[in-house]
Write a protein that holds these residues in place. Structure first.
Motif, mmCIF file in Angstrom:
data_model
loop_
_atom_site.group_PDB
_atom_site.id
_atom_site.type_symbol
_atom_site.label_atom_id
_atom_site.label_comp_id
_atom_site.label_asym_id
_atom_site.label_seq_id
_atom_site.Cartn_x
_atom_site.Cartn_y
_atom_site.Cartn_z
ATOM 1 N N PRO A 37 112.135 29.953 91.398
ATOM 2 C CA PRO A 37 112.114 31.390 91.101
ATOM 3 C C PRO A 37 113.277 31.742 90.174
ATOM 4 O O PRO A 37 114.348 31.132 90.243
ATOM 5 N N GLU A 38 113.095 32.735 89.341
ATOM 6 C CA GLU A 38 114.122 33.145 88.382
ATOM 7 C C GLU A 38 115.446 33.479 89.067
ATOM 8 O O GLU A 38 116.512 33.144 88.557
ATOM 9 N N PHE A 39 115.398 34.107 90.242
ATOM 10 C CA PHE A 39 116.649 34.472 90.911
ATOM 11 C C PHE A 39 117.408 33.255 91.422
ATOM 12 O O PHE A 39 118.591 33.346 91.733
ATOM 13 N N GLY A 59 120.309 26.349 91.261
ATOM 14 C CA GLY A 59 119.502 26.387 90.052
ATOM 15 C C GLY A 59 120.070 25.539 88.932
ATOM 16 O O GLY A 59 119.332 24.994 88.117
ATOM 17 N N GLU A 60 121.381 25.410 88.894
ATOM 18 C CA GLU A 60 122.025 24.619 87.855
ATOM 19 C C GLU A 60 122.098 23.139 88.198
ATOM 20 O O GLU A 60 122.396 22.317 87.344
ATOM 21 N N LEU A 61 121.824 22.768 89.428
ATOM 22 C CA LEU A 61 121.920 21.380 89.865
ATOM 23 C C LEU A 61 120.891 20.480 89.200
ATOM 24 O O LEU A 61 121.204 19.390 88.750
ATOM 25 N N VAL A 62 119.648 20.923 89.148
ATOM 26 C CA VAL A 62 118.571 20.086 88.629
ATOM 27 C C VAL A 62 118.094 20.585 87.272
ATOM 28 O O VAL A 62 118.188 21.769 86.971
ATOM 29 N N ASP A 92 112.633 35.476 99.719
ATOM 30 C CA ASP A 92 111.879 35.478 98.458
ATOM 31 C C ASP A 92 112.279 36.569 97.477
ATOM 32 O O ASP A 92 111.545 36.886 96.562
ATOM 33 N N THR A 93 113.471 37.134 97.667
ATOM 34 C CA THR A 93 113.938 38.127 96.702
ATOM 35 C C THR A 93 115.397 37.847 96.358
ATOM 36 O O THR A 93 116.133 37.235 97.141
ATOM 37 N N ALA A 94 115.820 38.337 95.195
ATOM 38 C CA ALA A 94 117.209 38.155 94.777
ATOM 39 C C ALA A 94 118.178 38.830 95.740
ATOM 40 O O ALA A 94 119.325 38.408 95.879
ATOM 41 N N ALA A 95 117.735 39.854 96.427
ATOM 42 C CA ALA A 95 118.593 40.584 97.345
ATOM 43 C C ALA A 95 118.680 39.942 98.735
ATOM 44 O O ALA A 95 119.584 40.251 99.497
#
Length: 188
Positions: free
Chosen positions: A50-52, A60-63, A97-100
């Motif tokens: 997911p974008e968030f 997110g930066e690991l892979v 499932d949300t950025a918050a």
């Protein structure tokens, strides 16, 4: 026997290893596809994080973005595999499932260790908790026992609040596979 423990709502991520950097957009290394055939399949939109998660989180930066593959979901958690900058196979868990409202974690192992032990990861926080294991191809997941729920051929789940059982060994197409449960998640 696995015994339940009480969880509180503070984010905790327990992994076997976690690197801080990843490759930008690379193809899946050949050695990864030897142990996890789903990595040789073309990536689809559902395989992307997911974008968030992919934008600006350590997970997110690991892979490398091009290497993620969706393994499945259960409850509020979703699971992906991926490859890190060192060519290690990674399990990524996102609960919520949300950025918050989410907690995420990743754990990686070199292909040589992955073949005999897989990758285990516990993630816990306000949206929930998860204990998951990424298995190499050829491991008969259903033979691991009743303490595990098979989500897909390469993914099993366990109760993150339960005391670990001793190592479980099963014979698969690549020899003996030993899965050792992670210690219970105790969040305060």
């Amino acid at each position: 026997m696995r015994k339940p423990l009480i969880l509180a709502a503070v984010a905790t991520v327990i992994g076997l290893s976690l690197a801080a950097t990843a490759q930008a957009d690379t193809a899946t290394p050949e050695s990864a596809t030897e142990h996890l055939s789903l990595m040789s399949q073309s990536q689809t939109p559902v395989d992307r994080l997911p974008e968030f998660i992919s934008a600006g989180t350590e997970v997110g930066e690991l892979v490398a973005a091009a290497t993620t593959r969706r393994l499945g979901s259960a409850g509020t958690a979703t699971y992906w595999s991926g490859i890190d900058a060192n060519g290690e196979l990674c399990l990524i868990t996102v609960v919520g499932d949300t950025a918050a409202d989410f907690v995420a974690g990743a754990s990686c192992a070199p292909p040589s260790d992955f073949t005999t032990k897989g990758v285990g990861l516990q993630v816990a926080g306000p949206p929930g908790a998860s204990e998951a294991y990424l298995l190499p191809d050829g491991v008969p997941a259903a033979q691991l026992g009743d303490a595990y729920t098979v989500v897909s051929p390469n993914l099993v789940l366990a109760d993150p609040a339960a005391e670990p059982d001793g190592p479980r060994s099963v014979t698969g197409t690549n020899g003996t596979f030993a899965l050792s449960d992670l210690a219970p998640t105790q969040v305060r």
